[in-house]
Design an enzyme around this catalytic site. Structure first.
Site, mmCIF file in Angstrom:
data_model
loop_
_atom_site.group_PDB
_atom_site.id
_atom_site.type_symbol
_atom_site.label_atom_id
_atom_site.label_comp_id
_atom_site.label_asym_id
_atom_site.label_seq_id
_atom_site.Cartn_x
_atom_site.Cartn_y
_atom_site.Cartn_z
ATOM 1 N N GLN A 1 47.220 9.211 -1.063
ATOM 2 C CA GLN A 1 46.201 8.159 -1.060
ATOM 3 C C GLN A 1 46.665 6.913 -1.822
ATOM 4 O O GLN A 1 45.905 5.978 -2.007
ATOM 5 C CB GLN A 1 44.857 8.672 -1.585
ATOM 6 C CG GLN A 1 44.792 8.967 -3.078
ATOM 7 C CD GLN A 1 43.461 9.562 -3.492
ATOM 8 O OE1 GLN A 1 43.164 10.718 -3.201
ATOM 9 N NE2 GLN A 1 42.636 8.785 -4.179
ATOM 10 N N PHE B 1 40.124 12.635 -17.814
ATOM 11 C CA PHE B 1 38.662 12.593 -17.820
ATOM 12 C C PHE B 1 38.070 11.591 -18.799
ATOM 13 O O PHE B 1 38.539 11.441 -19.922
ATOM 14 C CB PHE B 1 38.101 13.983 -18.179
ATOM 15 C CG PHE B 1 38.419 15.046 -17.159
ATOM 16 C CD1 PHE B 1 38.707 14.709 -15.845
ATOM 17 C CD2 PHE B 1 38.417 16.392 -17.516
ATOM 18 C CE1 PHE B 1 38.995 15.687 -14.900
ATOM 19 C CE2 PHE B 1 38.705 17.366 -16.584
ATOM 20 C CZ PHE B 1 38.998 17.018 -15.283
ATOM 21 N N GLY C 1 31.288 10.015 -7.596
ATOM 22 C CA GLY C 1 30.701 8.872 -8.302
ATOM 23 C C GLY C 1 30.410 7.708 -7.366
ATOM 24 O O GLY C 1 31.146 7.458 -6.414
ATOM 25 N N GLU C 2 29.327 6.992 -7.688
ATOM 26 C CA GLU C 2 28.990 5.802 -6.886
ATOM 27 C C GLU C 2 29.878 4.617 -7.217
ATOM 28 O O GLU C 2 29.838 3.610 -6.541
ATOM 29 C CB GLU C 2 27.516 5.430 -7.126
ATOM 30 C CG GLU C 2 26.556 6.370 -6.433
ATOM 31 C CD GLU C 2 25.094 6.086 -6.737
ATOM 32 O OE1 GLU C 2 24.786 5.134 -7.487
ATOM 33 O OE2 GLU C 2 24.245 6.847 -6.238
ATOM 34 N N LYS C 3 30.692 4.716 -8.271
ATOM 35 C CA LYS C 3 31.616 3.598 -8.550
ATOM 36 C C LYS C 3 32.548 3.410 -7.349
ATOM 37 O O LYS C 3 32.867 2.303 -6.968
ATOM 38 C CB LYS C 3 32.436 3.847 -9.816
ATOM 39 C CG LYS C 3 33.285 2.620 -10.142
ATOM 40 C CD LYS C 3 34.003 2.745 -11.432
ATOM 41 C CE LYS C 3 35.301 3.487 -11.310
ATOM 42 N NZ LYS C 3 36.352 2.758 -10.590
ATOM 43 N N HIS D 1 33.551 11.210 -15.324
ATOM 44 C CA HIS D 1 33.885 12.523 -14.751
ATOM 45 C C HIS D 1 32.972 13.604 -15.328
ATOM 46 O O HIS D 1 32.508 14.489 -14.613
ATOM 47 C CB HIS D 1 35.322 12.927 -15.110
ATOM 48 C CG HIS D 1 36.387 12.065 -14.525
ATOM 49 N ND1 HIS D 1 37.186 11.241 -15.292
ATOM 50 C CD2 HIS D 1 36.804 11.900 -13.241
ATOM 51 C CE1 HIS D 1 38.054 10.619 -14.516
ATOM 52 N NE2 HIS D 1 37.852 10.996 -13.263
HETATM 53 O O1 PAF Z 1 37.915 9.656 -6.639
HETATM 54 C C1 PAF Z 1 38.975 10.299 -6.867
HETATM 55 O O2 PAF Z 1 39.330 10.597 -8.014
HETATM 56 C C2 PAF Z 1 39.861 10.712 -5.699
HETATM 57 O O3 PAF Z 1 39.860 9.760 -4.703
HETATM 58 C C3 PAF Z 1 39.511 12.100 -5.136
HETATM 59 C C4 PAF Z 1 38.115 12.135 -4.560
HETATM 60 C C5 PAF Z 1 39.631 13.151 -6.236
HETATM 61 C C6 PAF Z 1 40.483 12.472 -4.024
HETATM 62 O O4 PAF Z 1 41.795 12.491 -4.468
#
Ligand code: PAF
Length: 288
Positions: A61, A33, A147-149, A37
């Site tokens: 991902q 964090f 977040g918009e980032k 966050h």
């Molecule tokens: O933005 C992130 O940290 C990730 O893509 C998320 C939304 C937690 C999904 O794993």
């Protein structure tokens, strides 16, 4: 603050809250964090009765050559920070808990994922939409904060929620920046002190683009060329993409009429950093 590691326990807790008429706010994260966050958690706090934040570094991902194995972690520090901003539950599932043997389902958003980061990170957004869908089914939030980032991620999630009739309200929160303008990111920890100085080129080039548009430049190629020149004048930088596109469809545009999105991904050393902003001829603060 309670820590939950188990999916069915989290679901039971969410059911209890819902039966008691509590509004659940949710902030999904990959941990480590920073102020960005914590701001999402504060916004969740303001918009809900109870707040859940999750920490899950989602393997599906990340591409094979990406930073899944070295993604920064400090769970003890995260627990303290989450507690301090008033999170009620920190949900920290394991990979086995989220993707047990036999898992084979994906959620895919069609067009929005074909642009920007989607061009360079095949499968990334399928990984995001799949895990966010699972997390929504586990945490059962009324409101979820992003977040918009990660502008494209926010747009993709809003699209998914709409298309799949998910009963959750998505709130986007403006990018939180360091005092010198660098967008906060867990990946900033990868930067050496010299690279950290170079990383400022993202925000500086965005500010330059905004200024050009305010002064009347509307040709996207001219702006992109200047942005590229500025970024490459900084050491350790390698541009992955610079895009000037429609803020709703993310399709590239050649002429800025009303407003556009500028979005970029730049490697500074080994750190892949992203940033974005809306380009407007007349910015909100300028309107009378
Ligand atoms: O933005 C992130 O940290 C990730 O893509 C998320 C939304 C937690 C999904 O794993």
């Amino acid at each position: 603050m309670e820590i939950i590691y188990n999916v069915s326990l989290m679901q039971r807790k969410a059911d209890e809250w819902r039966s008691a008429g509590k509004k659940i706010g949710f902030v999904p994260t990959m941990g480590f964090f920073h102020e960005g966050h914590l701001e999402l958690m504060r916004v969740a706090r303001k918009n809900a009765d109870v707040v859940v934040a999750s920490i899950f570094v989602n393997p599906i991902q990340f591409g094979p050559s990406e930073d899944y194995n070295r993604y920064p972690k400090d769970i003890e520090r995260d627990k303290k920070k989450a507690q301090d901003v008033g999170v009620d539950i920190l949900f920290i599932p394991s990979v086995e808990e989220m993707y047990p043997d036999g898992f084979q389902t994906k959620v895919h958003v069609e067009k929005l994922t074909k642009h920007l980061c989607g061009l360079f990170r095949p499968g990334h957004f399928d990984g995001v939409t799949t895990v966010v869908t699972k997390l929504f089914n586990i945490v059962k939030p009324h409101v979820a904060v992003f977040g918009e980032k990660d502008y494209q991620q926010l747009l993709v999630i809003k699209r998914m929620v709409k298309d799949l009739n998910m009963d959750v309200h998505i709130i986007g929160v403006p990018t939180v920046r360091e005092a010198d303008g660098l967008a906060m990111s867990s990946r900033n920890t990868y930067l050496s002190p010299e690279e950290r100085k170079s990383a400022l080129c993202l925000k500086k080039s965005i500010d330059m683009a905004r200024d050009m548009v305010k002064k009347g430049e509307s040709n996207a190629s001219i702006i992109k060329k200047k942005v590229e020149e500025l970024i490459t004048s900084y050491p350790f930088t390698k541009i992955q993409y610079i895009s000037i596109c429609d803020p709703d469809t993310l399709e590239e545009i050649s002429q800025i009429n009303d407003k556009a999105l500028i979005a970029m991904a730049v490697f500074v050393g080994n750190a892949r950093l992203i940033d974005n902003a809306i380009l407007e001829k007349v910015e909100k603060g300028d309107r009378i």
